[in-house]
Design a protein around this motif. Structure first.
Motif, PDB file in Angstrom:
ATOM      1  N   ASP A 171       0.692  -1.020  -0.334  1.00  0.00           N
ATOM      2  CA  ASP A 171      -0.092  -0.170  -0.430  1.00  0.00           C
ATOM      3  C   ASP A 171       0.907   1.437  -0.311  1.00  0.00           C
ATOM      4  OD1 ASP A 171      -2.506  -1.733   0.102  1.00  0.00           O
ATOM      5  OD2 ASP A 171      -2.653  -1.391   2.349  1.00  0.00           O
ATOM      6  N   ALA A 172       2.091   1.161   1.287  1.00  0.00           N
ATOM      7  CA  ALA A 172       3.302   2.415   0.602  1.00  0.00           C
ATOM      8  C   ALA A 172       3.121   2.300  -0.657  1.00  0.00           C
ATOM      9  CB  ALA A 172       4.124   2.291   1.964  1.00  0.00           C
ATOM     10  N   PHE A 173       4.534   1.446  -0.945  1.00  0.00           N
ATOM     11  CA  PHE A 173       4.725   1.579  -2.416  1.00  0.00           C
ATOM     12  C   PHE A 173       3.321   2.505  -3.465  1.00  0.00           C
ATOM     13  CE2 PHE A 173       5.624  -0.509  -6.284  1.00  0.00           C
ATOM     14  CZ  PHE A 173       7.909  -0.011  -6.400  1.00  0.00           C
ATOM     15  N   TYR A 174       2.236   1.364  -3.804  1.00  0.00           N
ATOM     16  CA  TYR A 174       1.564   1.781  -4.240  1.00  0.00           C
ATOM     17  C   TYR A 174       1.980   4.144  -4.189  1.00  0.00           C
ATOM     18  CZ  TYR A 174      -0.589  -2.234  -6.874  1.00  0.00           C
ATOM     19  OH  TYR A 174      -0.600  -3.581  -7.318  1.00  0.00           O
ATOM     20  N   ALA A 175       1.016   4.084  -3.338  1.00  0.00           N
ATOM     21  CA  ALA A 175       1.230   5.269  -2.995  1.00  0.00           C
ATOM     22  C   ALA A 175       1.489   5.895  -2.842  1.00  0.00           C
ATOM     23  CB  ALA A 175       0.824   5.106  -1.620  1.00  0.00           C
ATOM     24  N   MET A 176       3.714   5.905  -3.194  1.00  0.00           N
ATOM     25  CA  MET A 176       4.438   6.627  -3.133  1.00  0.00           C
ATOM     26  C   MET A 176       5.055   7.056  -4.179  1.00  0.00           C
ATOM     27  SD  MET A 176       7.500   6.793  -0.840  1.00  0.00           S
ATOM     28  CE  MET A 176       9.294   8.116  -0.970  1.00  0.00           C
ATOM     29  N   PHE A 177       4.496   5.718  -5.022  1.00  0.00           N
ATOM     30  CA  PHE A 177       5.209   5.576  -6.593  1.00  0.00           C
ATOM     31  C   PHE A 177       3.839   5.943  -7.686  1.00  0.00           C
ATOM     32  CE2 PHE A 177       8.508   4.614  -4.056  1.00  0.00           C
ATOM     33  CZ  PHE A 177       9.977   4.790  -4.280  1.00  0.00           C
ATOM     34  N   ASP A 178       3.169   6.123  -6.913  1.00  0.00           N
ATOM     35  CA  ASP A 178       1.998   5.565  -7.796  1.00  0.00           C
ATOM     36  C   ASP A 178       1.781   4.294  -9.171  1.00  0.00           C
ATOM     37  OD1 ASP A 178      -0.651   6.242  -9.480  1.00  0.00           O
ATOM     38  OD2 ASP A 178      -0.236   7.537 -10.831  1.00  0.00           O
ATOM     39  N   PHE A 179       2.128   3.133  -8.570  1.00  0.00           N
ATOM     40  CA  PHE A 179       2.223   2.506  -9.302  1.00  0.00           C
ATOM     41  C   PHE A 179       0.857   1.524  -9.895  1.00  0.00           C
ATOM     42  CE2 PHE A 179       2.505  -2.921  -8.916  1.00  0.00           C
ATOM     43  CZ  PHE A 179       3.424  -2.884  -9.541  1.00  0.00           C
ATOM     44  N   ARG A 180       1.742   1.570 -11.403  1.00  0.00           N
ATOM     45  CA  ARG A 180       0.407   1.411 -12.401  1.00  0.00           C
ATOM     46  C   ARG A 180       0.590  -0.470 -13.346  1.00  0.00           C
ATOM     47  NH1 ARG A 180       2.331   6.362 -12.993  1.00  0.00           N
ATOM     48  NH2 ARG A 180       2.525   5.340 -14.935  1.00  0.00           N
ATOM     49  N   PRO A 181       0.306  -1.232 -12.349  1.00  0.00           N
ATOM     50  CA  PRO A 181       0.781  -2.321 -13.418  1.00  0.00           C
ATOM     51  C   PRO A 181       0.354  -2.803 -14.425  1.00  0.00           C
ATOM     52  CG  PRO A 181      -0.014  -2.955 -11.119  1.00  0.00           C
ATOM     53  CD  PRO A 181      -0.229  -1.909 -11.142  1.00  0.00           C
ATOM     54  N   SER A 182       0.999  -2.791 -15.799  1.00  0.00           N
ATOM     55  CA  SER A 182       0.509  -3.022 -17.142  1.00  0.00           C
ATOM     56  C   SER A 182       1.780  -4.027 -17.755  1.00  0.00           C
ATOM     57  CB  SER A 182       0.332  -1.903 -17.332  1.00  0.00           C
ATOM     58  OG  SER A 182       0.034  -1.881 -19.291  1.00  0.00           O
ATOM     59  N   MET A 183       1.034  -4.565 -18.885  1.00  0.00           N
ATOM     60  CA  MET A 183       2.486  -4.972 -19.867  1.00  0.00           C
ATOM     61  C   MET A 183       2.878  -4.642 -20.865  1.00  0.00           C
ATOM     62  SD  MET A 183       0.622  -9.051 -19.394  1.00  0.00           S
ATOM     63  CE  MET A 183       1.743  -9.088 -20.305  1.00  0.00           C
ATOM     64  N   HIS A 184       1.840  -3.092 -21.203  1.00  0.00           N
ATOM     65  CA  HIS A 184       1.472  -2.276 -21.716  1.00  0.00           C
ATOM     66  C   HIS A 184       1.903  -0.605 -21.797  1.00  0.00           C
ATOM     67  CE1 HIS A 184       0.740  -6.051 -24.422  1.00  0.00           C
ATOM     68  NE2 HIS A 184      -0.556  -6.356 -23.096  1.00  0.00           N
ATOM     69  N   ARG A 185       2.086  -0.599 -20.563  1.00  0.00           N
ATOM     70  CA  ARG A 185       2.266   1.251 -20.392  1.00  0.00           C
ATOM     71  C   ARG A 185       3.105   1.270 -19.680  1.00  0.00           C
ATOM     72  NH1 ARG A 185      -2.623   4.250 -16.882  1.00  0.00           N
ATOM     73  NH2 ARG A 185      -1.437   3.057 -15.575  1.00  0.00           N
ATOM     74  N   PHE A 186       4.209   2.209 -20.138  1.00  0.00           N
ATOM     75  CA  PHE A 186       5.661   2.408 -18.764  1.00  0.00           C
ATOM     76  C   PHE A 186       6.076   4.114 -19.032  1.00  0.00           C
ATOM     77  CE2 PHE A 186       6.512  -1.274 -22.799  1.00  0.00           C
ATOM     78  CZ  PHE A 186       6.008  -2.430 -21.517  1.00  0.00           C
ATOM     79  N   PRO A 187       6.565   4.212 -18.426  1.00  0.00           N
ATOM     80  CA  PRO A 187       6.990   3.683 -17.208  1.00  0.00           C
ATOM     81  C   PRO A 187       5.993   3.167 -16.558  1.00  0.00           C
ATOM     82  CG  PRO A 187       7.241   6.010 -17.005  1.00  0.00           C
ATOM     83  CD  PRO A 187       6.711   5.141 -17.934  1.00  0.00           C
ATOM     84  N   ALA A 188       5.197   2.289 -15.375  1.00  0.00           N
ATOM     85  CA  ALA A 188       4.697   2.008 -14.285  1.00  0.00           C
ATOM     86  C   ALA A 188       4.707   1.931 -12.937  1.00  0.00           C
ATOM     87  CB  ALA A 188       4.253   0.168 -14.296  1.00  0.00           C
ATOM     88  N   ILE A 189       5.472   2.846 -12.948  1.00  0.00           N
ATOM     89  CA  ILE A 189       6.082   4.092 -11.256  1.00  0.00           C
ATOM     90  C   ILE A 189       5.594   5.399 -12.084  1.00  0.00           C
ATOM     91  CG2 ILE A 189       6.879   1.838  -9.774  1.00  0.00           C
ATOM     92  CD1 ILE A 189       9.499   2.969  -9.992  1.00  0.00           C
ATOM     93  N   VAL A 190       5.699   6.475 -11.000  1.00  0.00           N
ATOM     94  CA  VAL A 190       6.094   8.043 -11.214  1.00  0.00           C
ATOM     95  C   VAL A 190       8.070   7.533 -10.805  1.00  0.00           C
ATOM     96  CG1 VAL A 190       6.221  10.101 -10.381  1.00  0.00           C
ATOM     97  CG2 VAL A 190       4.108   8.765 -10.978  1.00  0.00           C
TER      98      VAL A 190
END
Length: 172
Positions: A18-37
């Motif tokens: 949860d902390a990682f998703y929030a801090m880095f705006d993690f957006r898992p995707s096989m096609h959209r890069f990058p997956a983090i800010v």
């Protein structure tokens, strides 16, 4: 001090993710890069050069450089090793054995910085430095001034091609 070189994050894993998703705006995707800010400072290298190395010497060097950098920075402390959709770990690098040697009482690392089919993430406990391996972009983002100062000069000859700095594309 830990009595084991690493411990699986069980109940704590959700909080860490949860902390990682929030801090880095993690957006898992096989096609959209990058997956983090990608934070500032950061450097993102392509991993495709390693595909051309049949000896795996480049992969071994990448692994050694990243792990040595973390070990130097955390000393006797710990770091987080996250493997998306798989068990994750808290690792005490000072207690981990050398790669592929696993001397008695000193197990090897539970996770490589190289993303082998899922996102692999090494993080400082406070998330201020780390590396983010993206399996579908075939990239490794190293972030945080302390870690970059420790590893960038040694990683560049191994990986060769920088694709982003501070989250911005690098033109050839």
């Amino acid at each position: 001090m830990a009595t084991r070189a690493y411990q699986e994050l069980r109940g704590e894993a959700t909080r860490v993710w949860d902390a990682f998703y929030a801090m880095f705006d993690f957006r898992p995707s096989m096609h959209r890069f990058p997956a983090i800010v990608e934070p500032t400072p950061s450097v993102t290298w392509s991993l495709t050069h390693l595909d051309d190395d049949p000896t795996e010497a480049g992969l071994d060097r990448l692994t050694q450089v990243v792990r040595d950098g973390f070990a130097s920075l955390v000393g006797e402390g710990s770091l987080l090793c996250l493997d998306w959709q798989h068990p994750c770990y808290r690792v005490w690098p000072s207690l981990v054995g050398p790669e592929n040697l696993d001397p008695p009482g000193r197990p090897g690392w539970p996770l490589s910085p190289y993303p082998d089919g899922d996102y692999h993430i090494y993080l400082a406990e406070d998330l201020r430095f780390g590396c983010f391996g993206h399996p579908w972009e075939s990239s490794l983002c190293v972030f945080g001034a302390e870690l970059l100062d420790m590893v960038a000069a040694d990683l560049h000859p191994v990986l060769r091609h920088v694709i982003r700095r501070d989250g911005r594309p690098v033109t050839a």
